[in-house]
Design a protein around this motif. Structure first.
Motif, PDB file in Angstrom:
ATOM      1  N   SER A  78     -11.800  -7.871 -45.405  1.00  0.00           N
ATOM      2  CA  SER A  78     -12.380  -6.664 -45.986  1.00  0.00           C
ATOM      3  C   SER A  78     -13.888  -6.856 -46.113  1.00  0.00           C
TER       4      SER A  78
ATOM      5  N   SER B 224      -9.638  -9.899 -34.663  1.00  0.00           N
ATOM      6  CA  SER B 224      -8.264 -10.362 -34.890  1.00  0.00           C
ATOM      7  C   SER B 224      -7.956 -11.633 -34.111  1.00  0.00           C
TER       8      SER B 224
ATOM      9  N   TRP C  58     -15.991 -10.265 -46.718  1.00  0.00           N
ATOM     10  CA  TRP C  58     -17.108 -10.713 -45.878  1.00  0.00           C
ATOM     11  C   TRP C  58     -18.326 -11.039 -46.743  1.00  0.00           C
TER      12      TRP C  58
ATOM     13  N   VAL D 281     -11.159  -3.083 -43.863  1.00  0.00           N
ATOM     14  CA  VAL D 281     -11.010  -4.337 -43.114  1.00  0.00           C
ATOM     15  C   VAL D 281     -11.728  -4.227 -41.777  1.00  0.00           C
ATOM     16  N   VAL D 282     -12.584  -5.190 -41.501  1.00  0.00           N
ATOM     17  CA  VAL D 282     -13.280  -5.282 -40.210  1.00  0.00           C
ATOM     18  C   VAL D 282     -13.226  -6.736 -39.756  1.00  0.00           C
ATOM     19  N   GLY D 283     -13.378  -6.944 -38.463  1.00  0.00           N
ATOM     20  CA  GLY D 283     -13.389  -8.315 -37.959  1.00  0.00           C
ATOM     21  C   GLY D 283     -12.788  -8.451 -36.580  1.00  0.00           C
TER      22      GLY D 283
ATOM     23  N   GLU E  96     -10.034 -11.059 -39.766  1.00  0.00           N
ATOM     24  CA  GLU E  96      -9.886  -9.678 -40.214  1.00  0.00           C
ATOM     25  C   GLU E  96      -9.998  -9.670 -41.740  1.00  0.00           C
TER      26      GLU E  96
ATOM     27  N   HIS F 199      -8.722 -14.580 -36.110  1.00  0.00           N
ATOM     28  CA  HIS F 199      -8.160 -14.526 -37.469  1.00  0.00           C
ATOM     29  C   HIS F 199      -9.233 -14.219 -38.507  1.00  0.00           C
TER      30      HIS F 199
END
Length: 406
Positions: free
Chosen positions: A60, A53, A64, A49-51, A58, A56
């Motif tokens: 995988s 927060s 993405w 999981v990246v992104g 976040e 909103h």
């Protein structure tokens, strides 16, 4: 020396043969990686999981690729559809009618077959939509590699068919996979689309306006609850395709030339890499030809697509509603209909959406394996048919040339 090299690379990436080949390599790498001794690393990377927060976002890496990179692919599809509708083959009503009717048959019949076979199976309340779309890049790549002696009308028909039924599939994604809608975000996305359309109308060309608008449109659609790829096709359809006097090329043409290589060479292959990694263990292989989910997908794609596209086309031509492309015959149309059974990109996307929350994930793996094996089968059968038809057309041209010389 850098610019010519870049232009040459771009030209090759824009070709269907190369885009389809990269797609196949990515899928093969995914299958080998997922089933290798280090297969756990594949799923670990895909599920990382990246992104941000605070926004909103976040997600995988696999998500993405599904929500973000495929939006670029659908933007290019939207540009292609808009161009075909306004200045291309679909602008002529009589020429447009056959691929549009064929696309309709190629959506309804596979969906009906998949629904009938998979009725009551886990995930098939929406999984019947898995076999409705034709993969543009994959199908055109097969046609380019094996149908070089087929009249050019074949490519136009297949391209128009694939673009229209992808649009229908996108509509189904929007309807079937929207659980709830956040109206404020939906309004924000609508305003962003309106701003994009107004900028096109005012002939604004700077990317410093369009890139932020496109990013915010994607974000607003994502937050609204509608699948984010819809933003891509909407922006593509809002892009101007007619060039003004003194303009070298229309914005849609310019964007397609610049973005299509990125879409074909990176976005779609990366999606395929993280969507095609199906563990081919005994459970999946054992159920591939017995499980109702896989049987629904296989029959829907291979039988439903072929019958739906060819059957409705034959009926439309027979009744005089539409005309067959120049120099193409029923057997050519049948070969092209088989290529329509290559689902791949959009079918894998729908499988991810329909089966993601079903049980322990086995249904998803079986559905994706069914898409992969059916797309491969359709490409091989379609290639054999096209090669045979190519020899027939070649012989006919030779006979005509000999007749002229005599």
């Amino acid at each position: 020396m850098i610019q010519p090299l870049r232009s040459e690379l771009t030209r090759y990436l824009r070709a269907e043969t190369v885009g389809g080949a990269i797609l196949l390599v990515a899928a093969a790498v995914a299958l080998i990686w997922a089933n290798s001794p280090v297969g756990e690393s594949y799923f670990s990377v895909r599920d990382t999981v990246v992104g941000i927060s605070a926004l909103h976002l976040e997600l995988s890496i696999g998500a993405w690729a599904q929500d973000g990179l495929l939006a670029v692919f659908f933007f290019v599809a939207g540009l292609e559809l808009k161009r075909e509708l306004v200045v291309g083959e679909l602008a002529d009503r009589k020429k447009a009618l056959l691929p549009i009717i064929a696309a309709g048959g190629g959506v309804v019949v596979p969906a009906a077959i998949a629904f009938a076979i998979g009725f009551g199976a886990p995930g098939m309340d929406r999984g019947w939509a898995i076999p409705v779309a034709t993969d543009i890049a994959f199908a055109l790549a097969v046609l380019a590699m094996t149908g070089s002696r087929i009249p050019t009308g074949a490519r136009v028909f297949l391209l128009s068919l694939a673009v229209v039924d992808d649009l229908l599939a996108i509509g189904l994604i929007a309807i079937l996979f929207t659980a709830s809608i956040a109206m404020l975000w939906l309004c924000a996305s609508a305003l962003t689309f309106a701003g994009y359309a107004y900028a096109q109308h005012r002939r604004i060309t700077t990317p410093f306006l369009y890139v932020p608008l496109a990013l915010f449109a994607w974000y607003a659609v994502h937050e609204s609850g509608i699948h984010a790829t819809i933003a891509g096709v909407a922006l593509g359809l809002l892009t101007r395709v007619r060039k003004d006097r003194g303009e070298a090329e229309a914005p849609a043409t310019r964007l397609e030339h610049r973005i299509q290589p990125f879409s074909a060479g990176f976005c779609v292959p990366v999606f395929a890499l993280f969507a095609s990694g199906v563990p081919l263990n005994s459970d999946v292989l054992g159920e591939l030809f017995t499980n109702r989910v896989s049987l629904a997908v296989i029959a829907g794609l291979l039988i439903g697509k072929t019958i739906g596209i060819f059957g409705i086309s034959w009926l439309a031509i027979r009744t005089g509603i539409a005309t067959r492309p120049a120099n193409l015959f029923n057997r050519d149309m049948f070969a092209l209909s088989v290529l329509g059974a290559i689902g791949f990109t959009v079918s894998l996307l729908v499988a991810e959406l329909a089966m993601a929350d079903v049980g322990d994930g086995t249904s998803l793996e079986i559905a994706k394996a069914a898409v992969l094996i059916t797309s491969l089968a359709a490409s091989l059968i379609g290639s054999a048919l096209l090669l045979r038809r190519g020899r027939v057309h070649g012989a006919r041209r030779d006979d005509e040339r000999d007749g002229v010389l005599e």
